[in-house]
Design an enzyme around this catalytic site. Structure first.
Site, PDB file in Angstrom:
ATOM      1  N   HIS A   1     -56.985-103.701 -13.671  1.00  0.00           N
ATOM      2  CA  HIS A   1     -56.821-102.905 -12.427  1.00  0.00           C
ATOM      3  C   HIS A   1     -57.581-101.466 -12.573  1.00  0.00           C
ATOM      4  O   HIS A   1     -57.849-100.995 -13.753  1.00  0.00           O
ATOM      5  CB  HIS A   1     -55.316-102.733 -12.180  1.00  0.00           C
ATOM      6  CG  HIS A   1     -54.480-101.869 -12.949  1.00  0.00           C
ATOM      7  ND1 HIS A   1     -53.300-101.174 -12.682  1.00  0.00           N
ATOM      8  CD2 HIS A   1     -54.588-101.892 -14.348  1.00  0.00           C
ATOM      9  CE1 HIS A   1     -52.769-100.712 -14.021  1.00  0.00           C
ATOM     10  NE2 HIS A   1     -53.510-101.071 -14.903  1.00  0.00           N
TER      11      HIS A   1
ATOM     12  N   ASP B   1     -52.652-102.639 -22.107  1.00  0.00           N
ATOM     13  CA  ASP B   1     -52.074-101.950 -20.794  1.00  0.00           C
ATOM     14  C   ASP B   1     -51.098-102.805 -20.596  1.00  0.00           C
ATOM     15  O   ASP B   1     -51.196-104.098 -20.017  1.00  0.00           O
ATOM     16  CB  ASP B   1     -53.127-102.112 -19.680  1.00  0.00           C
ATOM     17  CG  ASP B   1     -52.664-101.814 -18.388  1.00  0.00           C
ATOM     18  OD1 ASP B   1     -51.583-101.774 -18.321  1.00  0.00           O
ATOM     19  OD2 ASP B   1     -53.552-101.515 -17.451  1.00  0.00           O
TER      20      ASP B   1
ATOM     21  N   GLN C   1     -47.797-104.813 -16.572  1.00  0.00           N
ATOM     22  CA  GLN C   1     -47.073-105.694 -16.010  1.00  0.00           C
ATOM     23  C   GLN C   1     -46.407-106.556 -16.932  1.00  0.00           C
ATOM     24  O   GLN C   1     -45.567-107.621 -16.434  1.00  0.00           O
ATOM     25  CB  GLN C   1     -48.095-106.738 -15.303  1.00  0.00           C
ATOM     26  CG  GLN C   1     -48.946-106.199 -13.956  1.00  0.00           C
ATOM     27  CD  GLN C   1     -48.052-105.937 -12.848  1.00  0.00           C
ATOM     28  OE1 GLN C   1     -46.900-106.376 -12.786  1.00  0.00           O
ATOM     29  NE2 GLN C   1     -48.277-104.994 -12.142  1.00  0.00           N
TER      30      GLN C   1
ATOM     31  N   LYS D   1     -41.859-100.305 -13.103  1.00  0.00           N
ATOM     32  CA  LYS D   1     -42.010-101.676 -12.888  1.00  0.00           C
ATOM     33  C   LYS D   1     -40.925-102.513 -13.892  1.00  0.00           C
ATOM     34  O   LYS D   1     -40.950-103.852 -13.676  1.00  0.00           O
ATOM     35  CB  LYS D   1     -43.145-102.032 -13.547  1.00  0.00           C
ATOM     36  CG  LYS D   1     -44.334-101.469 -12.480  1.00  0.00           C
ATOM     37  CD  LYS D   1     -45.723-102.306 -12.826  1.00  0.00           C
ATOM     38  CE  LYS D   1     -46.906-101.481 -12.317  1.00  0.00           C
ATOM     39  NZ  LYS D   1     -47.441-101.586 -10.724  1.00  0.00           N
TER      40      LYS D   1
END
Lengths: 419, 149
Positions: free
Chosen positions: A135, A212, A215, A238
């Site tokens: 992203h 990262d 998610q 999240k």
């Protein structure tokens, strides 16, 4: 899915989905006259009552600044704030709380590493490797430092299923490679990347690597010592926590040698106009009054998610993923983008040539919240030759019945557009 | 009629599927990029203006049904009209999209009336108004990139 008789009841033991949904007050609200079907969890998760309560209680009963006062409330706030750091340390299995830096979220964490760790090591002609499925938060910070240092970015390719071709790292790495940064789970495709292999290859070549985890932490446990990654970053919002708080894990040896990212109060030991001595880890990276309530809320959110149990969470999410994949792929005109063998509960799809935003609006009218667009991953969209997708991302609190509502809404959209 | 049917009226669906004036104008004297970076809507609007008259108009690009149909309807309604007329129409449509007018004359608007359902969908207002902002920019003699973000 024939074995599932009642779609509102999970087949899991000790997992009462109805009770879990009651923990999230927002899930009982209506949207456009329909019950909310929240399938935009990859954008942000909903918050359980315990997190909402802890935020309110903090401001109502415990609000004070940290690391400053000698009074009761300041001590209390400092303790709560540092207890939350310990929770994050245990959650990631970091060696020490010195390795846990509070940041605003994944984006700030990556920017911190790009500026304080990578930039000083980067020379003209060097390169940084990222993957095609990053992203923008794991692309633009590297572009900024590369532009400044006249370095370049190399890309790990993916295949048509949306899987990372991790072996191509061998060919990409050269003596000029200074850093690798790879996403754990793709937000637009759902792919779970083979980060163990990526870390191994990086370390064989003596290159530090960042993972990262924006998610990933909400889908499964992470053990940074076992992974042996140099940096790991995630956002609290999240994983049932508040917005504006997240954490950066870094190996102590790296954090020690890094210069501060921002200057201000709290990150210093002594300030004179001639010289400032920086504070110890982790405070060296935490200038100014931090997001105290956010940190405490994040600690509570991690407790909450762990109380559900990752095994339960995994089983429920995989059930939703399978069911949604099955249902959506059966619909004529629907194409799922991202069909990796190893996937998290994210289903991105396109409907004939109906634009993602039109799909999003139609689903919204049925109470179904999905993300529509490029998901801040334009290179991925370009690779698949679509301007955007509609993305349904599931959390452990979603039900199979909600997948049915999504299915009906998608069919309705096709009917409106294609008759 | 439900809100959704009001938004996706036949006129809109038709102009999305078969956009009018969907081509480049080689003889244009205005060429404007209209982009919505958050959505990914991207259009180019071409105008040939002579003696205060819009002699030719066209557009190219991609976007959602609302943005595409709106551009198509806009081109149809300003062709062979004066610059002043088009400027007025922009102001009128802008008020309609943002729900700031209560006196919509269906007859006067003609097929443009189909775009009025957008006002009920705040998140889609920028889709509908993208090409109109580009038009307005061109009429003000600016060839700068128009963005609704």
């Amino acid at each position: 899915m024939h074995q599932v008789l009642n779609k509102n009841i999970s087949p899991l033991k000790n997992f009462d989905i109805k009770k879990i949904r009651e923990d999230f007050p927002i899930l009982s609200r209506m949207v456009n006259g329909k019950p909310l079907v929240y399938l935009d969890n990859a954008a942000t998760s909903q918050k359980p009552q315990v997190v909402i309560d802890v935020l309110q209680n903090y401001y109502q009963n415990e609000n004070s600044n940290v690391h400053r006062g000698v009074h009761f409330l300041s001590d209390r706030a400092t303790n709560l704030y540092e207890e939350a750091r310990e929770k994050i340390q245990k959650f990631l299995n970091a060696k020490s709380t010195k390795e846990i830096i509070y940041v605003r979220g994944t984006t700030e964490g990556i920017n911190l590493v790009a500026n304080s760790f990578v930039k000083p090591r980067l020379n003209e002609g060097d390169n940084i490797i990222v993957s095609l499925m990053e992203h923008h938060a794991n692309v633009v910070p590297w572009q900024l430092v590369c532009d400044e240092k006249k370095a370049k970015i190399k890309i790990i390719p993916i295949n048509k299923k949306g899987e990372l071709l991790v072996d191509s790292l061998h060919g990409l790495i050269d003596e000029k490679t200074k850093f690798i940064s790879v996403v754990h789970i793709s937000n637009s495709l759902g792919t779970i990347n083979p980060i163990n292999e990526a870390i191994e290859i990086a370390h064989k070549n003596n290159i530090p690597i960042l993972i990262d985890g924006a998610q990933s932490v909400c889908h499964g446990s992470v053990d940074v010592q076992k992974l042996d990654c140099d940096f790991f970053v995630f956002s609290g919002h999240k994983i049932c926590g508040p917005t504006g708080i997240g954490a950066l894990y870094g190996k102590e040896k790296w954090l020690e040698e890094m210069p501060p990212y921002q200057g201000g109060g709290d990150m210093i030991l002594q300030v004179t106009f001639e010289k400032t001595i920086y504070n110890d880890l982790p405070y060296k990276f935490e200038a100014g009054t931090p997001n105290i309530s956010g940190a405490i809320g994040l600690g509570t959110a991690l407790d909450y998610v762990q109380s559900i149990g990752y095994e339960n969470l995994h089983t429920q999410e995989n059930l939703l993923l399978k069911y949604a994949t099955e249902k959506l792929s059966k619909i004529d005109k629907v194409q799922i983008i991202g069909t990796a063998d190893n996937k998290a509960s994210i289903v991105s799809f396109v409907m004939a040539d109906i634009h993602a935003h039109d799909v999003g609006t139609i689903l919204d009218q049925e109470g179904v919240a999905v993300r529509a667009g490029h998901h801040c991953t334009q290179p991925v969209m370009d690779y698949f030759g679509v301007p955007g997708t509609a993305r349904a991302s599931f959390s452990f609190y979603n039900t199979l019945e909600e997948v049915d509502i999504l299915e009906d809404a998608v069919k309705k959209g096709i009917k409106i557009f294609l008759g | 009629m439900s809100n959704l049917n009001e938004l996706y009226q036949q006129v809109i669906l038709d102009h999305n599927k078969n956009p009018r004036h969907f081509h480049k104008i080689d003889s244009c004297n205005h060429e404007i990029d209209a982009r919505n970076p958050l959505c990914g809507d991207q259009f180019k609007i071409y105008l040939q203006i002579q003696d205060g008259l819009i002699k030719n108009v066209g557009f190219e690009g991609s976007g959602c049904a609302i943005s595409k149909a709106s551009a198509s309807l806009m081109c149809s309604s300003v062709l062979d009209k004066t610059v002043d007329y088009a400027k007025d129409l922009f102001e009128k449509m802008h008020l309609i999209f943002t729900g700031k007018t209560h006196s919509i004359n269906e007859e006067e608007l003609g097929s443009l009336f189909a775009l009025s359902g957008v006002a009920e969908f705040p998140s889609r207002v920028k889709c509908a108004s993208l090409s109109w902002h580009a038009l307005n920019g061109a009429l003000k003699n600016s060839n700068e990139l128009i963005s609704t973000e």
